[in-house]
Design an enzyme around this catalytic site. Structure first.
Site, PDB file in Angstrom:
ATOM      1  N   GLU A 186      -4.621   5.148   6.648  1.00 28.59           N
ATOM      2  CA  GLU A 186      -4.395   4.919   5.180  1.00 28.59           C
ATOM      3  C   GLU A 186      -4.678   6.132   4.505  1.00 28.59           C
ATOM      4  O   GLU A 186      -3.730   6.619   3.650  1.00 28.59           O
ATOM      5  CB  GLU A 186      -5.227   3.690   4.683  1.00 28.59           C
ATOM      6  CG  GLU A 186      -4.829   3.404   3.216  1.00 28.59           C
ATOM      7  CD  GLU A 186      -5.612   1.944   2.877  1.00 28.59           C
ATOM      8  OE1 GLU A 186      -5.550   1.090   3.231  1.00 28.59           O
ATOM      9  OE2 GLU A 186      -6.590   2.483   2.014  1.00 28.59           O
ATOM     10  N   SER A 241     -10.753   0.604   4.146  1.00 26.45           N
ATOM     11  CA  SER A 241      -9.877   0.235   5.523  1.00 26.45           C
ATOM     12  C   SER A 241      -9.342   1.649   5.597  1.00 26.45           C
ATOM     13  O   SER A 241      -8.654   2.377   5.002  1.00 26.45           O
ATOM     14  CB  SER A 241      -8.643  -0.447   5.329  1.00 26.45           C
ATOM     15  OG  SER A 241      -9.313  -1.655   4.786  1.00 26.45           O
ATOM     16  N   ARG A 280       0.900  -1.265   0.011  1.00 29.58           N
ATOM     17  CA  ARG A 280      -0.268  -0.095   0.048  1.00 29.58           C
ATOM     18  C   ARG A 280       0.931   1.142  -0.050  1.00 29.58           C
ATOM     19  O   ARG A 280       0.738   2.345   0.624  1.00 29.58           O
ATOM     20  CB  ARG A 280      -1.103   0.280   1.376  1.00 29.58           C
ATOM     21  CG  ARG A 280      -1.900  -1.249   1.407  1.00 29.58           C
ATOM     22  CD  ARG A 280      -2.928  -1.345   0.190  1.00 29.58           C
ATOM     23  NE  ARG A 280      -3.340  -2.665   0.177  1.00 29.58           N
ATOM     24  CZ  ARG A 280      -2.853  -3.655  -0.468  1.00 29.58           C
ATOM     25  NH1 ARG A 280      -1.689  -3.540  -1.506  1.00 29.58           N
ATOM     26  NH2 ARG A 280      -3.423  -4.571  -0.556  1.00 29.58           N
TER      27      ARG A 280
HETATM   28  C1  LIG Z   1     -15.674   0.648   0.016  1.00 29.60           C
HETATM   29  C2  LIG Z   1     -14.042   0.804  -0.455  1.00 29.60           C
HETATM   30  C3  LIG Z   1     -13.107  -0.220  -0.446  1.00 29.60           C
HETATM   31  C4  LIG Z   1     -11.674  -0.325  -0.671  1.00 29.60           C
HETATM   32  N1  LIG Z   1     -11.207  -1.494  -0.884  1.00 29.60           N
HETATM   33  C5  LIG Z   1      -9.670  -1.423  -1.129  1.00 29.60           C
HETATM   34  C6  LIG Z   1      -9.042  -2.480  -1.317  1.00 29.60           C
HETATM   35  O1  LIG Z   1      -9.438  -3.760  -1.085  1.00 29.60           O
HETATM   36  N2  LIG Z   1      -7.626  -2.264  -1.519  1.00 29.60           N
HETATM   37  C7  LIG Z   1      -7.117  -1.067  -1.908  1.00 29.60           C
HETATM   38  O2  LIG Z   1      -5.983  -0.901  -1.966  1.00 29.60           O
HETATM   39  N3  LIG Z   1      -7.996   0.098  -1.514  1.00 29.60           N
HETATM   40  C8  LIG Z   1      -9.069  -0.029  -1.363  1.00 29.60           C
HETATM   41  N4  LIG Z   1     -10.048   1.145  -1.029  1.00 29.60           N
HETATM   42  C9  LIG Z   1      -9.303   2.339  -1.265  1.00 29.60           C
HETATM   43  C10 LIG Z   1      -9.371   3.170  -2.567  1.00 29.60           C
HETATM   44  O3  LIG Z   1     -10.351   2.820  -3.238  1.00 29.60           O
HETATM   45  C11 LIG Z   1      -8.002   2.992  -3.404  1.00 29.60           C
HETATM   46  O4  LIG Z   1      -7.045   3.601  -2.785  1.00 29.60           O
HETATM   47  C12 LIG Z   1      -8.087   3.596  -4.917  1.00 29.60           C
HETATM   48  O5  LIG Z   1      -6.904   3.401  -5.424  1.00 29.60           O
HETATM   49  C13 LIG Z   1      -8.488   5.191  -4.627  1.00 29.60           C
HETATM   50  O6  LIG Z   1      -8.668   5.674  -5.973  1.00 29.60           O
HETATM   51  P1  LIG Z   1      -9.431   7.090  -6.053  1.00 29.60           P
HETATM   52  O7  LIG Z   1      -9.374   7.493  -7.550  1.00 29.60           O
HETATM   53  O8  LIG Z   1     -10.465   7.359  -5.430  1.00 29.60           O
HETATM   54  O9  LIG Z   1      -8.131   8.099  -5.460  1.00 29.60           O
HETATM   55  P2  LIG Z   1      -8.290   9.434  -4.461  1.00 29.60           P
HETATM   56  O10 LIG Z   1      -8.854   8.649  -3.212  1.00 29.60           O
HETATM   57  O11 LIG Z   1      -8.883  10.302  -5.091  1.00 29.60           O
HETATM   58  O12 LIG Z   1      -6.685   9.728  -4.332  1.00 29.60           O
HETATM   59  C14 LIG Z   1      -5.831   8.766  -3.338  1.00 29.60           C
HETATM   60  C15 LIG Z   1      -4.454   9.401  -3.669  1.00 29.60           C
HETATM   61  O13 LIG Z   1      -4.036   8.994  -4.734  1.00 29.60           O
HETATM   62  C16 LIG Z   1      -3.682  10.397  -5.380  1.00 29.60           C
HETATM   63  N5  LIG Z   1      -3.853  10.443  -6.693  1.00 29.60           N
HETATM   64  C17 LIG Z   1      -5.135  10.054  -7.344  1.00 29.60           C
HETATM   65  N6  LIG Z   1      -4.941  10.038  -8.615  1.00 29.60           N
HETATM   66  C18 LIG Z   1      -3.629  10.372  -8.829  1.00 29.60           C
HETATM   67  C19 LIG Z   1      -3.197  10.763 -10.286  1.00 29.60           C
HETATM   68  N7  LIG Z   1      -3.571  10.544 -11.358  1.00 29.60           N
HETATM   69  N8  LIG Z   1      -1.827  11.061 -10.024  1.00 29.60           N
HETATM   70  C20 LIG Z   1      -1.052  11.446  -9.048  1.00 29.60           C
HETATM   71  N9  LIG Z   1      -1.728  11.115  -7.830  1.00 29.60           N
HETATM   72  C21 LIG Z   1      -3.041  10.648  -7.773  1.00 29.60           C
HETATM   73  C22 LIG Z   1      -4.484  11.593  -4.779  1.00 29.60           C
HETATM   74  O14 LIG Z   1      -3.820  12.733  -4.684  1.00 29.60           O
HETATM   75  C23 LIG Z   1      -4.443  10.723  -3.349  1.00 29.60           C
HETATM   76  O15 LIG Z   1      -3.294  11.190  -2.588  1.00 29.60           O
HETATM   77  C24 LIG Z   1     -11.209   1.214  -0.695  1.00 29.60           C
HETATM   78  C25 LIG Z   1     -12.170   2.333  -0.570  1.00 29.60           C
HETATM   79  C26 LIG Z   1     -13.288   1.967  -0.358  1.00 29.60           C
HETATM   80  C27 LIG Z   1     -14.327   3.308  -0.103  1.00 29.60           C
END
Ligand SMILES: Cc1cc2nc3c(=O)[nH]c(=O)nc-3n(C[C@H](O)[C@H](O)[C@H](O)COP(=O)(O)OP(=O)(O)OC[C@H]3O[C@@H](n4cnc5c(N)ncnc54)[C@H](O)[C@@H]3O)c2cc1C
Length: 359
Positions: free
Chosen positions: A336, A241, A164
């Site tokens: 996280e 998480s 992660r």
């Molecule tokens: C119900 C639920 C279940 C989940 N299950 C999991 C799981 O099983 N495994 C897991 O690993 N995660 C899980 N997550 C966490 C999350 O879904 C992941 O971390 C996902 O990759 C975040 O994507 P996002 O587009 O929403 O990123 P955001 O939340 O919008 O951003 C997260 C981070 O990434 C950065 N970021 C986003 N896009 C870019 C880009 N293009 N360039 C540079 N930086 C960027 C942002 O600045 C921020 O720091 C879960 C979340 C939820 C709500």
């Protein structure tokens, strides 16, 4: 690219809390990236938002400009060795990509089904679940390097993916533009290594099943834990998480396994225990209110927001949980989600976790 001022961020996140962005823009076409460079020149290097499923926005909002990645598209190409290389725009929804790869008979991301978010965010924390993670399939990324002032290609090794984490997790030096993965044509999934998924499929751990069956079983397990976003679910406002699975040493692992805790060995050679098991072991109950507007999910030991929850209350709840787990088990939990803006209590919580992890 239209830039809005004083724009609410809460509706763009899955927690649905926090203040406004001083400047908010949405990038729908990579050809317009020059507008992002111009915004950075006028203001400062922006924070990048995907689907907001892993961020906490401060109550006072965010003075740094925010750019939401909403680019879309995936190009599949067969490589000479028979594998398939797919290059995906950063704003493309991960869920859509996973479904497309399963539909195309490709293995490598079928157990990532149900994880919300954009593809561009997946290398940031080396997204993974149920035995697969981005590190297994990543070829390279293209990114805008704000220090060099140009577009760069970073190989999977350059990204330094860990559990992660990656070089992108604690730095906004790079904005990811596209992500390239290598997948293999196959009818069967990679071996199913998670007990609950194997049990549901009626197979032994280590066996494989058709791709769509593996994905359906993972989705069912995720749903039972409230780990799939569903607008009709009262536990919907969450970030998955809240805490990373903490590393445990050999002695701790032995003791925890004796108590039937989910303790797993990870590809980085370290052993980790489930944070949600520790939260339960510390005496919390499902649905319990922890801070105003913030409570345990009714299905799983993770925090969810409701009503008038604030970022300060979320940070307070996370602190209460981390302190109680430490008191009960001696293990310190690390939060996280990434912080947008300034929420001192949440920053302190992250710093305390880092300090207690230091050798
Ligand atoms: C119900 C639920 C279940 C989940 N299950 C999991 C799981 O099983 N495994 C897991 O690993 N995660 C899980 N997550 C966490 C999350 O879904 C992941 O971390 C996902 O990759 C975040 O994507 P996002 O587009 O929403 O990123 P955001 O939340 O919008 O951003 C997260 C981070 O990434 C950065 N970021 C986003 N896009 C870019 C880009 N293009 N360039 C540079 N930086 C960027 C942002 O600045 C921020 O720091 C879960 C979340 C939820 C709500």
């Amino acid at each position: 690219m239209h830039v809005r001022t004083n724009a609410p961020l809460a509706p763009l996140t899955t927690l649905g809390i926090g203040g406004n962005a001083a400047h908010l823009a949405e990038l729908t076409d990579l050809d317009d990236f020059g507008d992002v460079v111009e915004l950075a020149r006028r203001e400062q290097v922006p924070l990048i938002l995907g689907s907001g499923s892993n961020v906490l926005v401060a109550d006072a909002g965010c003075a740094v400009p925010v750019v939401r990645m909403a680019t879309h598209g995936a190009v599949f190409e067969r490589a000479p060795d028979g594998s398939v290389v797919v290059t995906v725009q950063a704003g493309h929804p991960l869920q859509e990509l996973v479904e497309e790869t399963i539909g195309n008979g490709l293995t490598g991301m079928e157990t990532l089904i149900g994880i919300p978010g954009t593809v561009g965010a997946t290398p940031v924390q080396n997204v993974g679940a149920y035995g697969q993670e981005v590190a297994d399939i990543l070829v390279d990324v293209t990114a805008w390097d704000w220090t060099a002032g140009r577009e760069v290609t970073l190989s999977a090794a350059d990204c330094r993916l860990g559990h992660r984490t990656s070089i992108f997790k604690r730095s906004n030096r790079w904005t990811l533009l596209t992500v390239t993965f290598r997948l293999r044509p196959a009818q069967l999934s990679t071996p199913i290594t998670y007990g609950m998924v194997a049990k549901l499929l009626g197979i032994a751990k280590g066996e494989s099943v058709p791709l769509d069956e593996a994905a359906a079983a993972v989705l069912a397990v995720r749903r039972s834990k409230g780990m799939v976003l569903d607008a009709s679910d009262p536990d919907n406002r969450n970030v998955g998480s809240v805490f990373l699975s903490p590393v445990v040493n050999g002695g701790q692992a032995e003791e925890l396994r004796a108590e039937e805790a989910p303790v797993n060995d990870f590809p980085d050679g370290l052993t980790r225990v489930s944070a949600s098991w520790l939260i339960k072991a510390a005496g919390f109950t499902l649905g319990q209110t922890i801070a105003p507007g913030v409570r345990m999910s009714t299905k799983h030991f993770t925090l969810v927001a409701g009503g008038q929850a604030t970022a300060a209350a979320f940070a307070e709840a996370a602190r209460t949980v981390a302190d109680a787990v430490q008191k009960a088990t001696g293990i310190r939990l690390t939060p996280e989600p990434d912080l947008f803006g300034d929420e001192p209590a949440y920053l302190r919580l992250k710093q305390d976790a880092l300090a207690s992890a230091a050798p």
